[in-house]
Design a protein around this motif. Sequence first.
Motif, short mmCIF file in Angstrom:
data_model
loop_
_atom_site.label_atom_id
_atom_site.label_comp_id
_atom_site.label_asym_id
_atom_site.label_seq_id
_atom_site.Cartn_x
_atom_site.Cartn_y
_atom_site.Cartn_z
N GLU A 15 0.83 -1.21 0.00
CA GLU A 15 0.00 0.00 0.00
C GLU A 15 0.86 1.26 0.00
OE1 GLU A 15 -3.83 -0.99 2.75
OE2 GLU A 15 -2.02 -0.38 3.80
N ARG A 16 0.31 2.30 -0.58
CA ARG A 16 0.92 3.63 -0.50
C ARG A 16 -0.22 4.63 -0.54
NH1 ARG A 16 6.17 4.87 -3.72
NH2 ARG A 16 6.95 3.82 -1.88
N THR A 17 -0.14 5.65 0.30
CA THR A 17 -1.16 6.71 0.31
C THR A 17 -0.58 7.93 -0.41
OG1 THR A 17 -2.03 5.90 2.40
CG2 THR A 17 -2.66 8.13 1.76
N ASN A 20 -4.15 11.40 0.25
CA ASN A 20 -5.27 10.77 0.98
C ASN A 20 -5.98 9.67 0.20
OD1 ASN A 20 -4.92 12.35 3.31
ND2 ASN A 20 -6.11 14.03 2.39
N GLU A 21 -5.36 9.15 -0.84
CA GLU A 21 -5.93 8.06 -1.61
C GLU A 21 -5.00 6.85 -1.55
OE1 GLU A 21 -8.01 7.25 -5.95
OE2 GLU A 21 -6.86 9.08 -5.65
N THR A 22 -5.59 5.66 -1.31
CA THR A 22 -4.80 4.44 -1.19
C THR A 22 -4.53 3.85 -2.57
OG1 THR A 22 -5.75 3.96 0.97
CG2 THR A 22 -4.71 2.12 -0.17
N TYR A 23 -3.28 3.48 -2.78
CA TYR A 23 -2.84 2.82 -4.00
C TYR A 23 -2.19 1.49 -3.61
CZ TYR A 23 -3.36 7.14 -6.69
OH TYR A 23 -3.87 8.24 -7.32
N ILE A 24 -2.24 0.53 -4.51
CA ILE A 24 -1.51 -0.72 -4.32
C ILE A 24 -0.63 -0.96 -5.54
CG2 ILE A 24 -3.19 -1.76 -2.75
CD1 ILE A 24 -4.25 -3.43 -5.10
N LYS A 115 3.81 -2.03 3.71
CA LYS A 115 4.25 -0.71 3.26
C LYS A 115 5.68 -0.88 2.76
CE LYS A 115 0.83 1.75 5.28
NZ LYS A 115 -0.25 2.22 4.51
N TRP A 132 1.64 1.73 -9.62
CA TRP A 132 0.66 1.94 -8.56
C TRP A 132 -0.73 2.08 -9.16
CZ3 TRP A 132 2.28 1.05 -3.83
CH2 TRP A 132 3.63 1.20 -3.53
N ASN A 134 -4.87 2.85 -8.01
CA ASN A 134 -5.75 3.22 -6.90
C ASN A 134 -6.82 2.14 -6.70
OD1 ASN A 134 -8.04 3.80 -8.55
ND2 ASN A 134 -7.38 5.91 -8.82
N LYS A 164 -10.84 -2.82 2.66
CA LYS A 164 -10.60 -1.37 2.61
C LYS A 164 -11.91 -0.59 2.52
CE LYS A 164 -7.12 0.34 2.72
NZ LYS A 164 -6.26 0.75 3.87
#
Length: 167
Positions: A15-17, A20-24, A115, A132, A134, A164
């Motif tokens: 995961e990475r933010t 304020n949006e989560t990405y994988i 992370k 990445w 979203n 999520k």
Amino acid sequence: MKEQFAKPAVAAIIERTIENETYILMQERQKENDLNTNGLIEIAAGKIREYESVFDALKREVYEETGLTVTKILGQEQTEYAVNPIASIMGFTPFYITQNLDGIYSLIVMTFICKGEGELVKNTNETINIHWVNLEEASLLLERSPEKIFPMHLLSLKKYIQYKIKS
């Protein structure tokens, strides 16, 4: 007849933010000896070496396939250890476990949420198009084109999207 066993493996939903949006992190399989699954979308994963801890295997595979260094594995802090005269044992809880019942590889894959830090590599000898995505893009891919996902990661990714959405 020689007995055959399923191989244990690990996978990482990294995961990475961003704003304020989560990405994988997702990638495309590209293995020299595995033409049946080349081109499928996957997450970083691989087999566990003999006596390698699942966490060490996860960190190794993520680094080999993406160039990232794992900085956190969700749930690792609850790991328990025991030692007796004949073995050292580790107890842990992955995010999700899948088992292949037929077809491609005989695997049992333990998936973890992680992370990571560092610079992404462009490609490796096993993967290309590392990027990445979203959660909305990932959800649409799973919904509209599940056949494009490497089978051993399909259910883990679906479970992750549900997790999520609820949190």
